[in-house]
Every structure is written in structure tokens, then in C-alpha cells.
Design a protein around this motif. Structure first.
Motif, PDB file in Angstrom:
ATOM      1  N   GLN A  62       7.335  -8.822  -3.199  1.00 45.18           N
ATOM      2  CA  GLN A  62       5.685  -8.104  -3.590  1.00 45.18           C
ATOM      3  C   GLN A  62       5.341  -6.705  -3.717  1.00 45.18           C
ATOM      4  O   GLN A  62       5.507  -6.439  -5.107  1.00 45.18           O
ATOM      5  N   ARG A  63       6.632  -6.255  -3.169  1.00 44.04           N
ATOM      6  CA  ARG A  63       6.199  -4.798  -2.706  1.00 44.04           C
ATOM      7  C   ARG A  63       7.113  -4.413  -4.784  1.00 44.04           C
ATOM      8  O   ARG A  63       6.481  -3.064  -4.920  1.00 44.04           O
ATOM      9  N   TYR A  64       7.776  -4.705  -4.658  1.00 39.44           N
ATOM     10  CA  TYR A  64       8.607  -4.435  -5.570  1.00 39.44           C
ATOM     11  C   TYR A  64       8.229  -4.830  -7.024  1.00 39.44           C
ATOM     12  O   TYR A  64       8.022  -3.339  -7.847  1.00 39.44           O
ATOM     13  N   ILE A  65       6.991  -5.251  -6.732  1.00 35.58           N
ATOM     14  CA  ILE A  65       6.364  -5.856  -8.680  1.00 35.58           C
ATOM     15  C   ILE A  65       5.119  -4.702  -8.321  1.00 35.58           C
ATOM     16  O   ILE A  65       5.053  -3.672  -9.311  1.00 35.58           O
ATOM     17  N   GLU A  66       4.436  -4.377  -7.265  1.00 37.17           N
ATOM     18  CA  GLU A  66       3.558  -3.106  -7.082  1.00 37.17           C
ATOM     19  C   GLU A  66       3.879  -1.878  -6.946  1.00 37.17           C
ATOM     20  O   GLU A  66       2.855  -1.376  -7.407  1.00 37.17           O
ATOM     21  N   LEU A  67       4.917  -2.042  -6.636  1.00 37.68           N
ATOM     22  CA  LEU A  67       5.365  -0.696  -7.100  1.00 37.68           C
ATOM     23  C   LEU A  67       6.092   0.298  -8.022  1.00 37.68           C
ATOM     24  O   LEU A  67       6.400   1.099  -8.365  1.00 37.68           O
ATOM     25  N   ASN A  68       5.479  -1.009  -9.453  1.00 42.00           N
ATOM     26  CA  ASN A  68       6.551  -0.876 -11.103  1.00 42.00           C
ATOM     27  C   ASN A  68       6.284   0.954 -11.220  1.00 42.00           C
ATOM     28  O   ASN A  68       6.652   1.543 -11.753  1.00 42.00           O
ATOM     29  N   TYR A 121      -1.893  -4.693  -6.127  1.00 38.23           N
ATOM     30  CA  TYR A 121      -2.400  -3.007  -4.661  1.00 38.23           C
ATOM     31  C   TYR A 121      -3.139  -3.359  -4.838  1.00 38.23           C
ATOM     32  O   TYR A 121      -4.418  -3.417  -3.555  1.00 38.23           O
ATOM     33  N   GLN A 122      -4.496  -3.594  -5.674  1.00 35.61           N
ATOM     34  CA  GLN A 122      -5.302  -3.281  -5.893  1.00 35.61           C
ATOM     35  C   GLN A 122      -6.403  -3.717  -4.472  1.00 35.61           C
ATOM     36  O   GLN A 122      -7.695  -3.716  -3.607  1.00 35.61           O
ATOM     37  N   HIS A 123      -5.857  -5.722  -4.162  1.00 36.32           N
ATOM     38  CA  HIS A 123      -6.433  -6.466  -3.903  1.00 36.32           C
ATOM     39  C   HIS A 123      -6.005  -5.992  -2.206  1.00 36.32           C
ATOM     40  O   HIS A 123      -6.046  -6.393  -1.180  1.00 36.32           O
ATOM     41  N   ASN A 124      -4.353  -6.918  -2.063  1.00 37.48           N
ATOM     42  CA  ASN A 124      -3.425  -6.430  -1.558  1.00 37.48           C
ATOM     43  C   ASN A 124      -3.706  -5.529  -0.336  1.00 37.48           C
ATOM     44  O   ASN A 124      -3.431  -5.110   1.053  1.00 37.48           O
ATOM     45  N   GLY A 125      -3.612  -4.093  -1.280  1.00 39.35           N
ATOM     46  CA  GLY A 125      -3.223  -3.043  -0.339  1.00 39.35           C
ATOM     47  C   GLY A 125      -4.655  -2.191   0.061  1.00 39.35           C
ATOM     48  O   GLY A 125      -4.641  -1.366   0.999  1.00 39.35           O
ATOM     49  N   ILE A 126      -5.811  -2.148  -0.988  1.00 40.52           N
ATOM     50  CA  ILE A 126      -6.907  -1.933  -0.685  1.00 40.52           C
ATOM     51  C   ILE A 126      -8.027  -2.563   0.008  1.00 40.52           C
ATOM     52  O   ILE A 126      -8.999  -2.034   0.326  1.00 40.52           O
ATOM     53  N   PRO A 137      -4.181 -10.206  12.014  1.00 42.45           N
ATOM     54  CA  PRO A 137      -5.440 -11.530  12.298  1.00 42.45           C
ATOM     55  C   PRO A 137      -6.783 -11.246  11.440  1.00 42.45           C
ATOM     56  O   PRO A 137      -7.753 -11.990  11.122  1.00 42.45           O
ATOM     57  N   SER A 138      -6.442  -9.798  10.777  1.00 48.38           N
ATOM     58  CA  SER A 138      -8.121 -10.044   9.905  1.00 48.38           C
ATOM     59  C   SER A 138      -8.132  -8.725   8.640  1.00 48.38           C
ATOM     60  O   SER A 138      -6.245  -8.805   8.658  1.00 48.38           O
ATOM     61  N   LYS A 139      -9.043  -9.400   8.245  1.00 52.33           N
ATOM     62  CA  LYS A 139      -9.116  -8.440   6.625  1.00 52.33           C
ATOM     63  C   LYS A 139      -8.258  -7.222   7.348  1.00 52.33           C
ATOM     64  O   LYS A 139      -6.897  -6.925   6.002  1.00 52.33           O
ATOM     65  N   GLN A 140      -9.064  -6.147   8.019  1.00 58.38           N
ATOM     66  CA  GLN A 140      -8.567  -5.153   7.792  1.00 58.38           C
ATOM     67  C   GLN A 140      -6.519  -4.699   8.721  1.00 58.38           C
ATOM     68  O   GLN A 140      -5.878  -3.639   7.766  1.00 58.38           O
ATOM     69  N   SER A 141      -6.927  -5.267   9.083  1.00 60.69           N
ATOM     70  CA  SER A 141      -5.419  -4.924  10.156  1.00 60.69           C
ATOM     71  C   SER A 141      -3.638  -5.568   8.980  1.00 60.69           C
ATOM     72  O   SER A 141      -3.028  -5.654   9.540  1.00 60.69           O
ATOM     73  N   ARG A 142      -4.773  -7.099   8.620  1.00 59.67           N
ATOM     74  CA  ARG A 142      -3.447  -7.184   7.488  1.00 59.67           C
ATOM     75  C   ARG A 142      -3.037  -5.742   6.099  1.00 59.67           C
ATOM     76  O   ARG A 142      -2.451  -5.707   6.080  1.00 59.67           O
ATOM     77  N   LEU A 143      -4.542  -5.133   5.940  1.00 56.66           N
ATOM     78  CA  LEU A 143      -5.025  -3.703   4.833  1.00 56.66           C
ATOM     79  C   LEU A 143      -3.225  -2.941   5.507  1.00 56.66           C
ATOM     80  O   LEU A 143      -3.018  -2.290   4.405  1.00 56.66           O
ATOM     81  N   ASN A 144      -3.821  -2.107   6.416  1.00 58.74           N
ATOM     82  CA  ASN A 144      -3.313  -1.570   7.225  1.00 58.74           C
ATOM     83  C   ASN A 144      -1.571  -2.127   7.648  1.00 58.74           C
ATOM     84  O   ASN A 144      -1.581  -1.130   7.355  1.00 58.74           O
ATOM     85  N   TYR A 199      -0.193  -3.710   5.646  1.00 59.55           N
ATOM     86  CA  TYR A 199       0.328  -3.769   4.456  1.00 59.55           C
ATOM     87  C   TYR A 199       1.107  -2.629   3.513  1.00 59.55           C
ATOM     88  O   TYR A 199       1.940  -2.496   3.493  1.00 59.55           O
ATOM     89  N   ARG A 200       0.360  -1.831   3.727  1.00 63.25           N
ATOM     90  CA  ARG A 200      -0.140  -0.276   3.370  1.00 63.25           C
ATOM     91  C   ARG A 200       1.191   0.184   4.222  1.00 63.25           C
ATOM     92  O   ARG A 200       1.552   1.193   3.363  1.00 63.25           O
ATOM     93  N   GLU A 201       1.197   0.229   5.622  1.00 61.35           N
ATOM     94  CA  GLU A 201       2.324   0.690   6.608  1.00 61.35           C
ATOM     95  C   GLU A 201       3.888   0.185   5.483  1.00 61.35           C
ATOM     96  O   GLU A 201       4.589   0.656   5.169  1.00 61.35           O
ATOM     97  N   LEU A 202       4.614  -0.746   4.956  1.00 62.44           N
ATOM     98  CA  LEU A 202       5.005  -1.216   4.196  1.00 62.44           C
ATOM     99  C   LEU A 202       5.557  -0.308   3.575  1.00 62.44           C
ATOM    100  O   LEU A 202       6.997  -0.131   2.914  1.00 62.44           O
ATOM    101  N   PHE A 203       4.918  -0.382   2.941  1.00 65.74           N
ATOM    102  CA  PHE A 203       4.891   0.975   1.467  1.00 65.74           C
ATOM    103  C   PHE A 203       5.780   2.652   1.734  1.00 65.74           C
ATOM    104  O   PHE A 203       5.776   2.932   1.511  1.00 65.74           O
ATOM    105  N   THR A 204       4.870   1.950   3.143  1.00 65.95           N
ATOM    106  CA  THR A 204       5.777   4.322   3.563  1.00 65.95           C
ATOM    107  C   THR A 204       7.916   3.908   3.775  1.00 65.95           C
ATOM    108  O   THR A 204       8.177   5.207   3.568  1.00 65.95           O
ATOM    109  N   GLN A 205       7.658   2.798   3.208  1.00 64.71           N
ATOM    110  CA  GLN A 205       9.383   2.565   3.914  1.00 64.71           C
ATOM    111  C   GLN A 205       9.795   2.145   1.870  1.00 64.71           C
ATOM    112  O   GLN A 205       9.109   1.424   1.710  1.00 64.71           O
ATOM    113  N   GLN A 206      11.030   3.029   2.193  1.00 69.77           N
ATOM    114  CA  GLN A 206      11.725   2.628   0.545  1.00 69.77           C
ATOM    115  C   GLN A 206      12.628   1.178   0.422  1.00 69.77           C
ATOM    116  O   GLN A 206      13.090   0.824   1.885  1.00 69.77           O
TER     117      GLN A 206
END
Length: 234
Positions: free
Chosen positions: A118-124, A142-147, A165-172, A174-181
């Protein structure tokens, strides 16, 4: 040379790539992207397929989908392909093919690799140097999954829902995953699996697919790294 066989299984996500013919553009303005999403949304409902991630690039698309049966994804791609080509040919007064042959497909070992894919796709768009960060690209899940913007055709996968457990925690998270290459060897593996329509996962996952579908997938030997123009293939 015989076509490489594509495999689909009910409940198993697949990474799909379809490219413009001769690497040429298949989207020309915002209305085109919007029409594609509309056609895709209708097909997902009709054929009971869930879409978890997507990116619409200028000359190709990436989709991450889970079908309810082994024919669902093929039917979605056929339906979208027909409608979109008809639309483009009508709008731009053109004829002939738009897509480069059949789409590519790679089954995904969801527990281990879904969020990597999923990260691979959204990092295209970032790898293609079109934007500096994924949130800057409009035509991406990413507009949905990350924002957190609502995209009606997106159904979050269970692996995404486990991020919190919540939408905001999932967003946070998920965005953290994108700090890793994503490691270069995994990028290469994802691309080669797509080229060869091969499952992206371990031996246990491959064996499970073979048993489920009663097929022999065979061994996949990764070759030398493929030098790819990210703007064309990604």
C-alpha cells in the motif's frame, strides 16, 4: 512467448498495474481522472470487489483490491477498461487502443506485506519526482488513508484497521510508516512479482495459494535489479 498466468483468489488482495500503450499518457486532465474513479467505483460495487489503495499516474494506474470471488478483479478491470477507453476516444476524437495489453497482477500476503504494498502504491508520485510528499498528490488513496479525506470507493483492509482503535490513531500511525523508506530489495521484489504475475509473499503463502487454487505457481528466481524509469513504470 506464452502469456504469464494471473492468479486470483477470493479474499486475497491483489496488486494490479495497468499501463498506457507504448508508455503514453492515459489521463489528460482532471475530468479524466474523475471519470476513471467513477467507472471504477461502479464496477467495484457490481462485482463485489474491495479497493484498499490506488494511485492514478499520468500513464499508468496501481490498484490494491480484494475480490469476493476469483473472477471479480478481472471483471472490474474489463468493465473499467471498456468504459474509460470509450470515454477517452469520444472526448479526444481518437481511435484504437489506450492500454498496453493485459494488466499485471500480484497476489499479496496481507499479514506480512499488505501495508508495504500500500505504501509502495501511494509513494509512486514521490518516486516519480512529481511531488515531494504523498499528501501533495490528488489522485491517490493517501488522501483517504493518510489524511482522512473521504473517498467513497475505499474500503480499509483489516491490516490498516489494526493500526489503531480510532480513525485519528490509524491516520497518525499510518503517516508514521511513511517516515521509513521501503528497502530497495523490497521495491525490486514488488516490481518483479508484478512483471511475472507472481505472489508477493513467503513460501508458506505461495504454498497456500497453490493448495487453494489447485495450481502450480513454480519457483521465482529474482534476477539482476531492473532499471526502471519511475515515471513510466514505478
Amino acid at each position: 512467448m506464452p502469456r504469464k498466468v494471473r492468479f486470483y483468489a477470493a479474499g486475497v488482495p491483489s496488486h494490479i498495474v495497468q499501463r498506457g500503450n507504448n508508455k503514453q499518457a492515459c489521463f489528460f486532465c482532471d475530468d479524466d481522472y474523475g471519470f476513471y474513479i467513477k467507472a471504477l467505483s461502479e464496477a467495484l460495487i457490481e462485482y463485489k470487489v474491495k479497493l484498499h489503495a490506488f494511485v492514478l499516474m499520468t500513464n499508468h494506474v496501481h490498484l490494491l483490491m480484494t475480490p469476493s470471488d476469483h473472477e471479480g478483479i478481472s471483471k472490474v478491470m474489463q468493465s473499467v477498461g471498456r468504459k474509460y477507453v470509450r470515454y477517452i476516444n469520444g472526448i479526444y476524437n481518437r481511435t484504437g487502443t489506450l492500454w498496453e495489453g493485459r494488466h499485471k497482477a500480484s497476489l499479496i500476503d496481507s499479514e506480512r506485506y499488505l501495508l508495504i504494498c500500500q505504501r509502495y502504491i501511494e509513494l509512486n508520485p514521490v518516486r516519480a519526482k512529481m511531488v515531494d510528499s504523498p499528501e501533495e498528490y490528488t489522485w491517490s488513496s493517501y488522501q483517504h488513508n493518510g489524511i482522512g479525506k473521504t473517498i467513497q470507493c475505499i474500503t480499509p483492509h483489516d491490516e490498516y484497521l489494526k493500526l489503531g482503535p480510532s480513525k485519528q490513531s490509524r491516520l497518525n500511525n499510518y503517516r508514521e510508516l511513511f517516515t521509513q523508506q521501503i528497502p530497495s530489495e523490497q521495491l525490486h521484489h514488488i516490481r518483479e512479482c508484478l512483471i511475472h504475475n507472481y505472489p508477493f509473499g513467503g513460501e508458506e503463502f505461495k504454498t497456500k495459494i497453490e493448495q487453494t487454487l489447485d495450481v502450480k505457481i513454480g519457483q521465482f528466481k529474482q534476477g539482476r535489479p531492473i532499471h526502471i524509469d519511475d515515471k513510466q513504470v514505478n
